[in-house]
Enzyme design. Structure first.
Site, PDB file in Angstrom:
ATOM      1  CE  LYS A   1     -41.858   5.045  -2.579  1.00 51.56           C
ATOM      2  NZ  LYS A   1     -41.228   4.298  -3.634  1.00 51.56           N
TER       3      LYS A   1
ATOM      4  CB  THR B   1     -42.304   0.566  -4.156  1.00 50.37           C
ATOM      5  OG1 THR B   1     -41.350   1.596  -3.698  1.00 50.37           O
ATOM      6  CG2 THR B   1     -43.545   1.062  -3.033  1.00 50.37           C
TER       7      THR B   1
ATOM      8  CE  LYS C   1     -45.098  -0.584  -7.422  1.00 49.88           C
ATOM      9  NZ  LYS C   1     -43.965  -0.667  -7.559  1.00 49.88           N
TER      10      LYS C   1
END
Lengths: 289, 289
Positions: A171, A96, A239
């Site tokens: 995502k 990701t 993140k």
């Protein structure tokens, strides 16, 4: 499509490599610390000493590493995948990461005659182990079709989302939905506890109706038991949320709930809690804190 | 338990009355505007001219009205239920209302020899129609058991949550979980649209995994189609969130996500949008606004 180079043999990566080998692929692995992957080498994975070795003479190269800087490290620069992969190789980043980085890698790959897909996953270590990951793929549709059997060896719900970067964008949407939902569940459970309700009974009563969510199903028991162990690390969630917020900011889109949840997790990071699981957000509602 | 007085024959109440009659109960109704309930009178419900008439000579009195002030109006004061119900009558408020008001009614009822339960529901007009409501009940356990057949005529998931007020508190927890989850889903869908993804495809891809929720299932299609019609009114959701926030505030419990979502809906109310459905929160993310 037979020889697979695989970089990032962590908890999830190891399960993915096992599933690839089970489907008959030859899997070559590279990771920073060889001692951590002796088990999977014993099971048949082939060790390579460098990223460049992984890149050469493969049909497809799969990466699933930690942060965008790790993706840059393995793809870009002299010893990286793009400089060392043979023409026609499929390169698939399942980390990701930054949607713009996915586009950048795709552009560089095209220039070198490589075929690039961004394909982040959801489903965590359990999904990786069971081979039931959801995979969100951006890039060329033909390249997607060519890699589909490889994806199917690792996941169940394989989605083509459009052009390069769109796997990552999807995502991001996933993480945005999770952030607010998990926080809402923590708030509901914290409320229930504070007003003197039996939290388990509340979850049972409301968990199948309009308030029900997969986050509630996944986290309620952990929260009730005080189990803060990571299924998914806070540091990785931070993140992801930062990447999502950055992309939203660029477009002038305000996401107040995401921003609030991100700032709560960042406070936890400052308090040294970023190696806990995401369900530890409940601690922010503990008045003894 | 045969003769039921029912106050609040709105969209949901009408379906609940039908299900009670289907189970063989004699149902007496009162509502402000008789013309709106001619249909259900034709189906067998018996009209009463006043709240006091409803209260007298019944086994159980059920109310499901709009706001706490409406609950106060039908229960308290000279013409109200508490002053007029016969000793031993069960009084059951199914409105989502102030937990403290539920406790107050319970105390007053006990003094008059009445038996009181607070029993708010979830599942909306669809659940009311299908007889599949979730019912969250606070009060005496024996009274709960006595009323269970009546609840089972209207719902499927019937939960005893403990002392008086706990039905309401559980409903508050439910609304808290919904608020943040729905907002998170709006943010995820708005992000997807802004980065150029096909929102339907995104919902399909992420809706069954960790980001999945019953709010997403219930609202995604409406949002994609631009259907802002109320399944659940914004104005009623604001009422619920305010009650929840007040209870949290009393206990020194901060619920930042709930507070944020509440303030967004209050902005919509100021803009004259409080008669839209809750999914209209998506409009707050429309940059053209």
């Amino acid at each position: 499509m037979k020889r697979i180079g695989f970089i990032g043999v962590g908890i999830m990566g190891k399960s993915m490599v096992r599933n690839l080998m089970k489907s008959g692929y030859e899997v070559y692995i590279y990771t920073r610390t060889k001692s951590k992957v002796e088990d999977i080498i014993a099971e048949g994975a082939i060790w390579c000493e460098t990223v460049a070795d992984i890149a050469k003479n493969k049909d497809i190269i799969i990466t699933i590493v930690g942060y965008p800087k790790d993706v840059e490290e393995v793809y870009l620069g002299k010893g990286g995948i793009i400089d060392n992969a043979d023409k026609g190789t499929y390169i698939v980043d399942m980390t990701t990461t930054d949607p713009k980085l996915a586009v950048k890698i795709n552009d560089l790959a095209l220039n070198k005659g490589l075929k690039s897909l961004d394909a982040p996953v959801t489903g965590g270590d359990m999904g990786a182990k069971a081979g039931t990951l959801t995979i969100l793929v951006g890039g060329d549709k033909e390249d997607f079709n060519a890699c589909l059997p490889v994806f199917e060896a690792m996941g169940k719900n394989i989605n083509y989302m459009g052009q390069a970067g769109n796997g990552q964008h999807t995502k991001m949407a996933n993480q945005i939905a999770i952030a607010g939902t998990l926080a809402a569940d923590c708030e509901a459970m914290s409320y229930a506890k504070n007003v003197g309700l039996d939290v388990s009974e509340v979850v049972k009563a409301i968990g199948t109706g309009a308030a029900g969510s997969n986050q509630l199903n996944a986290n309620a028991d952990k929260i009730i038991e005080g189990n803060m162990l990571p299924g998914f690390f806070i540091k990785h969630f931070i993140k992801d949320m930062k990447l999502a917020k950055k992309e939203a900011d660029i477009r002038g889109l305000e996401l107040p709930v995401l921003s609030k949840v991100l700032s709560m997790y960042e406070d936890m990071e400052k308090d040294g809690k970023s190696d806990l699981g995401t369900q530890a957000l409940i601690l922010k509602y503990d008045k003894k804190q």
